[in-house]
Scaffold this active site. Structure first.
Site, short mmCIF file in Angstrom:
data_model
loop_
_atom_site.label_atom_id
_atom_site.label_comp_id
_atom_site.label_asym_id
_atom_site.label_seq_id
_atom_site.Cartn_x
_atom_site.Cartn_y
_atom_site.Cartn_z
CG ASP A 32 48.37 60.07 -20.79
OD1 ASP A 32 48.47 61.08 -20.07
OD2 ASP A 32 49.13 59.09 -20.68
CG ASP A 34 54.31 62.18 -19.31
OD1 ASP A 34 55.30 62.63 -19.91
OD2 ASP A 34 53.81 62.74 -18.31
CE LYS A 228 45.06 61.52 -17.63
NZ LYS A 228 45.86 61.19 -18.82
CG ASP A 253 50.91 55.52 -20.94
OD1 ASP A 253 50.10 56.33 -20.43
OD2 ASP A 253 52.09 55.42 -20.57
#
Lengths: 307, 307
Positions: A32, A34, A228, A253
């Site tokens: 991922d 961010d 996602k 995260d």
């Protein structure tokens, strides 16, 4: 250590003792962005060395982001501006996923797509051969609530794509709503439903989940989600890279998007605490999504295994 | 004819044969406004004569609207501009309900209220002695998604009120979200959750349900709803007018707000087809809310019983 994909067993802290087990059993790392690679426009510590190390060990790297604000090309530029070379083929953004969803479902090219979202979606639609309407341009438009004034919309819009939109306004909400409610068969596609995102390094901001919920609230319809944790993007990844999901590790995260996405697809999973999830959230009794491993940030991999 | 409040028995078409049963057993008529009295700024046919007729027969009239854009005073002016004299004490708007909710729950006057909504809410808050922030003013503000730029919010905001807002933008969504997420004990109040409303006579527009859903989508919290179908406003009505609910008739154009509100409170119910519900929706198998009576518009009462 045995594999725990889809397990409710508590996550294991990544350590020098168990890192090799993960490392040797994985051919590709799916990251991922961010909260993993960057926060806003600020790189997270140790990321370049870690990515370089993994590449040098023959690991395939893939970047899977729910953030629809940029196209794959724009993301490649962002990586470069942060000193990291990433090819746009290695990037899977939800903006790209929205365009690909239309493509694989044979959306007619003579139909238009209304966008409540930013440039990235419009650019990916264009690359896929579709005509996008709306986007940032319509952020400047105001409505007129006057007698006998009819708000007109394009009857040839066959899909509304909703993503994160910092230019959200009443005009766009009405436009998208009219298309979904009145154009026969009009699709309602959400890039993703993240509640918040690190639009800046210093704090979280409303995510696409905010705009998507607004459209659900007025249309009273539920969208098709392409980002996602939907596995739509994974189907692409698998086809492209020909790697078994069990030899991929999803690193993210967020529990409800990244980790769930990885688990839904049968991947190994690693949660990093450098983004929107802290250890207390992970360990809270109300959390039912447990990654296989967790660690503070991706540079821990390099710290444990690097020179 | 026996009473059918809360019943799933099919609604009965109002007719010259049954209208007297309803008329004689009711002391107060509670009218929704949008779709019943007017559409946008256009009066529905026969409304003035009907209201005058009911008053002349000693019936108490009350106007209960979920539309939070105006205050009670502003609604009284709107009635007057359409040639109908209504006292502001006869009007119960969801803007007023939001202010009253704070009042009866002893919301501290030194705390502020952030408003995602229009003038009506700000005006009612002021009349109740509270300081409102946001509203149309913040509709002009833009956000800056820049590094090291912190979006600041007032830590003394103790409640966020969300209603219909034609000036909705990313600034307000972030402001409201930060207050709800970061200010300890901050209340999240929704004037109502109507999906759409007749903002103009010619078509429907996103209602407060759109803005409320957006805030739910980013805060992942559920609001306290003060408008219909919540019975909060009914408690006020009952206290003020001292009429038994069974001798009140709720007249509205919406099944999931007006009719449900009436039924929740134990009132008689009359659905009018002059707004957002048509006969096929009423009769659809998926609809589980049946009013006691239905008719095309309120002037039918006058047509059946008038001179």
């Amino acid at each position: 250590m045995s594999r725990q994909v889809g397990s409710t067993k508590s996550a294991v802290l990544l350590s020098p003792d168990n890192v090799l087990d993960l490392f040797h059993s994985v051919d590709a790392f799916l990251f991922d962005c961010d909260g993993v690679i960057w926060k806003g426009d600020k790189l997270i510590d140790g990321v370049p060395q870690t990515l370089q190390f993994l590449r040098s060990k023959g690991k395939k790297l893939v970047f899977v982001t729910n953030n629809s604000r940029k196209s794959r090309k724009q993301y490649a530029k962002k990586f470069l501006s942060l000193g990291i070379t990433v090819h746009e083929d290695e990037i899977f953004s939800s903006s790209f996923a929205a365009a690909m969803y239309l493509k694989v479902n044979n959306f007619p090219p003579d139909k238009k797509v209304y966008v409540i979202g930013e440039d990235g979606i419009l650019e990916e639609l264009k690359l896929a051969g579709y005509t996008g309407l709306g986007g940032p341009e319509d952020g400047k438009k105001a409505v007129e609530l006057k007698e006998n004034k009819l708000f007109e919309h394009d009857k040839s819009v066959g899909a509304v794509v909703v993503g994160l939109d910092q230019y959200i306004n009443y005009y766009k909400l009405q436009y998208g709503t009219l298309c979904i409610r009145e154009n026969p068969g009009c699709l309602f596609i959400a890039t993703n439903r993240d509640a918040v995102g690190h639009m800046t390094d210093s704090q979280e901001w409303p995510g696409a989940g905010c705009m998507v919920a607004a459209v659900c609230g007025t249309t009273q319809k539920e969208p098709i989600v392409v980002g996602k944790p939907s596995t739509f993007m994974m189907q692409f990844l698998l086809q492209k890279f020909q790697i078994s999901p069990s030899r991929m590790c999803m690193v993210g995260d967020r529990l409800d998007t990244d980790i769930l996405f990885g688990q839904n697809a049968g991947c190994r999973t690693l949660l990093v605490l450098s983004g929107c999830t802290d250890q207390s959230t992970l360990e809270d009794a109300s959390n039912h999504i447990q990654p296989e491993y967790y660690t503070s940030q991706i540079s821990d991999i390099y710290k444990f295994l690097g020179p």
